[in-house]
Write a protein that holds these residues in place. Structure first.
Motif, PDB file in Angstrom:
ATOM      1  N   PHE A 213      -1.581  76.321  14.132  1.00 17.99           N
ATOM      2  CA  PHE A 213      -1.322  75.490  12.960  1.00 17.99           C
ATOM      3  C   PHE A 213      -0.298  76.125  12.022  1.00 17.99           C
ATOM      4  N   ILE A 214       0.600  75.305  11.529  1.00 18.03           N
ATOM      5  CA  ILE A 214       1.422  75.641  10.367  1.00 18.03           C
ATOM      6  C   ILE A 214       0.929  74.725   9.248  1.00 18.03           C
ATOM      7  N   THR A 215       0.363  75.338   8.220  1.00 13.90           N
ATOM      8  CA  THR A 215      -0.465  74.606   7.262  1.00 13.90           C
ATOM      9  C   THR A 215       0.037  74.777   5.839  1.00 13.90           C
ATOM     10  N   ALA A 216       0.102  73.667   5.098  1.00 14.84           N
ATOM     11  CA  ALA A 216       0.431  73.724   3.674  1.00 14.84           C
ATOM     12  C   ALA A 216      -0.625  74.546   2.946  1.00 14.84           C
ATOM     13  N   ASP A 217      -0.183  75.485   2.145  1.00 16.05           N
ATOM     14  CA  ASP A 217      -1.097  76.445   1.530  1.00 16.05           C
ATOM     15  C   ASP A 217      -1.673  75.917   0.219  1.00 16.05           C
ATOM     16  N   TYR A 218      -2.412  74.818   0.328  1.00 21.09           N
ATOM     17  CA  TYR A 218      -3.171  74.304  -0.824  1.00 21.09           C
ATOM     18  C   TYR A 218      -4.214  73.332  -0.291  1.00 21.09           C
ATOM     19  N   ALA A 219      -4.868  72.587  -1.177  1.00 26.33           N
ATOM     20  CA  ALA A 219      -6.065  71.821  -0.807  1.00 26.33           C
ATOM     21  C   ALA A 219      -5.839  70.864   0.355  1.00 26.33           C
ATOM     22  N   PHE A 220      -4.710  70.153   0.380  1.00 23.66           N
ATOM     23  CA  PHE A 220      -4.436  69.222   1.472  1.00 23.66           C
ATOM     24  C   PHE A 220      -4.399  69.932   2.809  1.00 23.66           C
ATOM     25  N   GLY A 221      -3.625  71.020   2.899  1.00 23.72           N
ATOM     26  CA  GLY A 221      -3.511  71.746   4.153  1.00 23.72           C
ATOM     27  C   GLY A 221      -4.841  72.307   4.620  1.00 23.72           C
ATOM     28  N   ASP A 222      -5.625  72.847   3.674  1.00 23.96           N
ATOM     29  CA  ASP A 222      -6.948  73.369   4.016  1.00 23.96           C
ATOM     30  C   ASP A 222      -7.795  72.301   4.698  1.00 23.96           C
ATOM     31  N   ALA A 223      -7.833  71.109   4.079  1.00 20.12           N
ATOM     32  CA  ALA A 223      -8.663  70.035   4.611  1.00 20.12           C
ATOM     33  C   ALA A 223      -8.131  69.516   5.938  1.00 20.12           C
ATOM     34  N   MET A 224      -6.812  69.391   6.058  1.00 21.80           N
ATOM     35  CA  MET A 224      -6.237  68.859   7.293  1.00 21.80           C
ATOM     36  C   MET A 224      -6.473  69.797   8.463  1.00 21.80           C
ATOM     37  N   GLU A 225      -6.228  71.088   8.256  1.00 20.34           N
ATOM     38  CA  GLU A 225      -6.472  72.041   9.352  1.00 20.34           C
ATOM     39  C   GLU A 225      -7.952  72.081   9.715  1.00 20.34           C
ATOM     40  N   ARG A 226      -8.822  72.079   8.726  1.00 20.93           N
ATOM     41  CA  ARG A 226     -10.266  72.090   8.983  1.00 20.93           C
ATOM     42  C   ARG A 226     -10.690  70.879   9.811  1.00 20.93           C
ATOM     43  N   ASP A 227     -10.239  69.685   9.410  1.00 20.62           N
ATOM     44  CA  ASP A 227     -10.668  68.469  10.109  1.00 20.62           C
ATOM     45  C   ASP A 227     -10.088  68.401  11.514  1.00 20.62           C
ATOM     46  N   ALA A 228      -8.823  68.807  11.670  1.00 22.41           N
ATOM     47  CA  ALA A 228      -8.232  68.812  13.011  1.00 22.41           C
ATOM     48  C   ALA A 228      -8.907  69.857  13.899  1.00 22.41           C
ATOM     49  N   SER A 229      -9.222  71.011  13.340  1.00 24.80           N
ATOM     50  CA  SER A 229      -9.889  72.067  14.116  1.00 24.80           C
ATOM     51  C   SER A 229     -11.267  71.618  14.589  1.00 24.80           C
ATOM     52  N   ASP A 230     -11.968  70.865  13.737  1.00 23.67           N
ATOM     53  CA  ASP A 230     -13.274  70.336  14.137  1.00 23.67           C
ATOM     54  C   ASP A 230     -13.143  69.434  15.359  1.00 23.67           C
ATOM     55  N   VAL A 231     -12.103  68.594  15.369  1.00 28.40           N
ATOM     56  CA  VAL A 231     -11.871  67.704  16.513  1.00 28.40           C
ATOM     57  C   VAL A 231     -11.554  68.525  17.762  1.00 28.40           C
ATOM     58  N   ILE A 232     -10.658  69.481  17.600  1.00 28.22           N
ATOM     59  CA  ILE A 232     -10.233  70.292  18.744  1.00 28.22           C
ATOM     60  C   ILE A 232     -11.418  71.023  19.369  1.00 28.22           C
ATOM     61  N   ARG A 233     -12.215  71.675  18.552  1.00 23.01           N
ATOM     62  CA  ARG A 233     -13.339  72.464  19.075  1.00 23.01           C
ATOM     63  C   ARG A 233     -14.438  71.575  19.644  1.00 23.01           C
ATOM     64  N   SER A 234     -14.630  70.403  19.042  1.00 21.87           N
ATOM     65  CA  SER A 234     -15.658  69.501  19.567  1.00 21.87           C
ATOM     66  C   SER A 234     -15.308  68.990  20.957  1.00 21.87           C
ATOM     67  N   GLU A 235     -14.011  69.014  21.281  1.00 26.77           N
ATOM     68  CA  GLU A 235     -13.563  68.564  22.599  1.00 26.77           C
ATOM     69  C   GLU A 235     -13.342  69.730  23.561  1.00 26.77           C
ATOM     70  N   GLY A 236     -13.785  70.930  23.164  1.00 26.66           N
ATOM     71  CA  GLY A 236     -13.660  72.088  24.041  1.00 26.66           C
ATOM     72  C   GLY A 236     -12.329  72.793  23.964  1.00 26.66           C
ATOM     73  N   GLY A 237     -11.489  72.432  22.992  1.00 25.45           N
ATOM     74  CA  GLY A 237     -10.196  73.079  22.825  1.00 25.45           C
ATOM     75  C   GLY A 237     -10.299  74.348  21.997  1.00 25.45           C
TER      76      GLY A 237
END
Length: 396
Positions: free
Chosen positions: A162-186
């Motif tokens: 991830f290349i992530t914006a270093d504030y609240a939006f980026g935190d939430a976006m990376e967190r939510d995308a990571s949840d999807v990735i890990r839930s699918e075994g990625g």
């Protein structure tokens, strides 16, 4: 920042016959000079004016409208919001940054006045920070992540950097995308934090390339997204075998990049101007005023204010409790939303759409940029009501 004295002087009855009625006061935050000026900016202000033109007269009182640029600074936004509410502002619209939005939401809660979010993405606005006086209208990080990231995972993108914006939006976006990735075994192999307004993404892109991740996830937005995608092309990220995942791409970004660079990008959106006759009719009105096709954020500003003004008309005034109750009980139907609904946590639930940017050869006329891949039903697009941690849900 616009001078407050000058701003508040604009609150005046719009037309004769107002008598003793107090004008309805609408205020708006917009990014006029920075990274989000294309996706929101002057176009979002024009969308707000269109909603007031269309529905303001039916609200039962003259309507005043004003806007200011908080310069993506949470303290600025909170201070202006506090002043506006103290001066009698009934509702604040848009707010172009998640950190500013979270600060303004707290002021809104304290003042017991309504705020309508279209631009900010963080789903924390309807999670632990939720408020009985806020509406998260257009989209959020959960919807963007579960649309775009899920599609890329389904196509084989199982390891991410991830290349992530270093504030609240980026935190939430990376967190939510990571949840999807890990839930699918990625796997998430790493990440880098980029300050808001980054011009040079080269060192972050080099880290992404060296990670050997299958997918480079860009949890940035606006001009930052444009810069990152343009420089990713220069670094031959895709040509060398990695995939790019722009987790929040707008039609304004595609227009700036051109299809030669943007082709193949997948994006999740609540609106695209060329979906059907209704979306095209509203876009034609917007284009006549701005000479640009609207983004989903700009369309959402119109939709949120239109729904608000209809509720004001229905309850016969701007009392926040009554208006919020009416907005929640009234189905949302307009050119971009069909049978949408406003939940107790402030989330507007509607269908979302997965698009892909066309190749230059596929584009047949100006602004013909996207093709629809999938409609994501409302109940799948957004986080389930009980999973966000909003205290209002348990209080029902």
């Amino acid at each position: 920042m616009v001078a407050l004295a000058a701003v508040l002087a604009l609150f005046a009855p719009s037309g004769a016959g107002g008598g003793e009625r107090r004008p309805l006061k609408i205020a708006m935050f917009a990014d006029l000079s920075s990274v989000y000026s294309q996706s929101g900016g002057k176009g979002a202000i024009e969308a707000a004016r269109m909603a007031i033109e269309d529905f303001g007269a039916s609200a039962g009182a003259p309507v005043g409208f004003v806007f200011a640029d908080p310069h993506n600074n949470a303290k600025n936004g909170a201070a202006i919001a506090r002043k506006w509410y103290a001066e009698g502002v009934d509702v604040i619209a848009d707010v172009p940054n998640s950190a500013v939005a979270l600060a303004v939401q707290q002021v809104s809660r304290e003042a017991k006045r309504i705020v309508l979010f279209s631009s900010p993405a963080s789903d924390d606005l309807t999670g632990p920070s939720c408020s009985p006086y806020s509406v998260h209208w257009t989209y959020d990080t959960y919807a963007a992540a579960h649309g775009t990231a899920q599609a890329i995972i389904n196509a084989g993108g199982d390891s991410w950097f991830f290349i992530t914006a270093d504030y609240a939006f980026g935190d939430a976006m990376e967190r939510d995308a990571s949840d999807v990735i890990r839930s699918e075994g990625g796997m998430v192999l790493g990440g880098a934090r980029a300050p808001l307004g980054t011009m040079d993404f080269s060192r972050y892109l080099l880290q992404a390339k060296n990670s050997q991740a299958t997918v480079v996830g860009l949890a940035v937005a606006g001009q930052d997204m444009i810069n990152a995608l343009r420089q990713a092309s220069e670094f031959s990220i895709v040509q060398d075998g990695q995939r790019l995942a722009g987790l929040l791409v707008s039609i304004a970004d595609v227009n700036s990049l051109g299809l030669q660079i943007a082709q193949g990008l997948r994006m999740t959106s609540a609106y695209y101007w060329d979906q059907n006759d209704a979306t095209r009719r509203w876009a034609a009105r917007f284009f006549a005023k701005t000479k640009r096709m609207p983004t989903m954020v700009q369309a959402g500003v119109y939709g949120a204010l239109a729904h608000y003004l209809k509720a004001v008309q229905a309850v016969g005034g701007a009392d926040a409790e009554a208006v919020m109750a009416k907005m929640r009980e009234t189905p949302i139907n307009d050119f971009m939303t069909h049978d949408g609904r406003l939940r107790i946590d402030g989330r507007v639930v509607r269908d979302m759409y997965l698009f892909e940017a066309k190749t230059p050869a596929e584009s047949k006329y100006p602004w013909d940029y996207l093709k629809l891949l999938q409609t994501i039903p409302a109940d799948e697009a957004f986080r389930p009501l009980g999973e966000g941690g909003c205290p209002l849900v348990s209080e029902r």
